[in-house]
Write an enzyme that holds these catalytic residues in place. Structure first.
Site, mmCIF file in Angstrom:
data_model
loop_
_atom_site.group_PDB
_atom_site.id
_atom_site.type_symbol
_atom_site.label_atom_id
_atom_site.label_comp_id
_atom_site.label_asym_id
_atom_site.label_seq_id
_atom_site.Cartn_x
_atom_site.Cartn_y
_atom_site.Cartn_z
ATOM 1 N N ASP A 59 -9.879 -3.580 -6.015
ATOM 2 C CA ASP A 59 -9.017 -2.619 -5.335
ATOM 3 C C ASP A 59 -8.860 -1.406 -6.241
ATOM 4 O O ASP A 59 -8.533 -1.553 -7.430
ATOM 5 C CB ASP A 59 -7.652 -3.274 -5.059
ATOM 6 C CG ASP A 59 -6.679 -2.369 -4.312
ATOM 7 O OD1 ASP A 59 -7.061 -1.249 -3.935
ATOM 8 O OD2 ASP A 59 -5.530 -2.809 -4.102
ATOM 9 N N HIS B 260 -8.372 -4.665 -1.478
ATOM 10 C CA HIS B 260 -7.226 -4.049 -0.820
ATOM 11 C C HIS B 260 -7.153 -4.500 0.642
ATOM 12 O O HIS B 260 -8.160 -4.525 1.347
ATOM 13 C CB HIS B 260 -7.352 -2.521 -0.873
ATOM 14 C CG HIS B 260 -6.090 -1.819 -0.489
ATOM 15 N ND1 HIS B 260 -5.056 -1.607 -1.380
ATOM 16 C CD2 HIS B 260 -5.680 -1.283 0.696
ATOM 17 C CE1 HIS B 260 -4.076 -0.973 -0.769
ATOM 18 N NE2 HIS B 260 -4.421 -0.769 0.488
ATOM 19 N N SER C 240 0.830 -1.198 0.000
ATOM 20 C CA SER C 240 0.000 0.000 0.000
ATOM 21 C C SER C 240 0.873 1.259 0.000
ATOM 22 O O SER C 240 1.707 1.434 -0.887
ATOM 23 C CB SER C 240 -0.959 -0.044 1.186
ATOM 24 O OG SER C 240 -2.021 0.865 1.010
#
Length: 260
Positions: free
Chosen positions: A204, A234, A50
């Site tokens: 995502d 995600h 991320s």
């Protein structure tokens, strides 16, 4: 294992976070430090997920451009990482705009707060009207109509960008800085990067960032292992689903073992 700590938004803004991570890496990759901790200089990986994946990608690019760094990472690995804030209207942003874990509005907030607490940038980003016309040449690096596989483009029409004013860019130029948006690196910068692992998830908003990076790295001659998970979102590397978590972790660890 080396854990990099960086100062957080909204108290601190780019490039503070990048500099924190990069300075840590420069320190860690010195011969004396590696010897002290018993780390082989030929078996170093830079990895992150991320926001951490954004920093890992940007820092690795910089490491390979830095002539003062003699010891380079052997491999790099990224888990659903954010790679650009230039075009926030890719198919994955459209399809997953209301995803509970990471919605488009939340991701846009994260991006804007990386650079400033001025909500004007967030508002412009949300409407995808934050890039000034003089920076139009950068869109070729994130042109999803040519960089995404056909299955991800299906049903989506790529439109020409609507340019924003130069004022926001003049105030907060970081959002077009390659150290914040590694996808904006030109092919020469990508060409020397090491063996790479990328994990993306279908549901995502950041899916297309990863997919485009895979394509661009491969086009630049970098060997890439791409693990795309069709039924995940995600944050898939969490304990919400132990079986899925274990499978993805095993795949990642096995890749590390095979290539380090």
């Amino acid at each position: 294992m080396q854990l990099y700590i960086y100062r957080l938004t909204p108290k601190y803004h780019f490039p503070v976070q990048f500099e924190d991570v990069y300075n840590d890496l420069r320190w860690f990759l010195s011969k004396n430090v590696l010897e002290k901790y018993g780390v082989s200089p030929e078996r170093v990986c830079v990895s992150g997920n991320s926001a951490g994946g954004n920093l890992a990608a940007a820092a690795t690019q910089q490491l390979f451009d830095d002539p003062d760094i003699k010891i380079k990472p052997k491999i790099q690995a990224f888990i659903y990482n954010a790679l650009q804030s230039l075009d926030l209207d890719s198919p994955s942003y459209r399809e997953n705009s209301h995803m509970a874990v990471l919605s488009k509005s939340l991701m846009v907030r994260f991006w804007s707060e990386y650079f400033t607490t001025d909500r004007a940038l967030e508002k412009a980003m949300l409407s995808n009207q934050h890039v000034p016309a003089e920076s139009s040449h950068l869109f070729k690096f994130v042109n999803w109509s040519s960089l995404l596989p056909e299955r991800c483009r299906k049903g989506h029409v790529h439109t020409n960008p609507t340019y924003g004013s130069s004022e926001l860019f003049q105030k907060y130029p970081g959002f077009l800085d390659v150290r914040a948006a590694p996808l904006l690196a030109d092919d020469n910068r990508l060409r020397g990067l090491p063996l790479t692992y990328v994990l993306t998830c279908q549901y995502d908003v950041l899916r297309d960032d990863g997919l485009m990076y895979v394509t661009r790295l491969q086009n630049a001659g970098v060997q890439v292992t791409h693990n795309h998970v069709e039924d995940r979102f995600h944050g898939a590397l969490s304990l919400l689903d132990l079986k899925i978590y274990q499978r993805l972790i095993d795949q990642y660890i096995n890749w590390l073992k095979e290539n380090l």
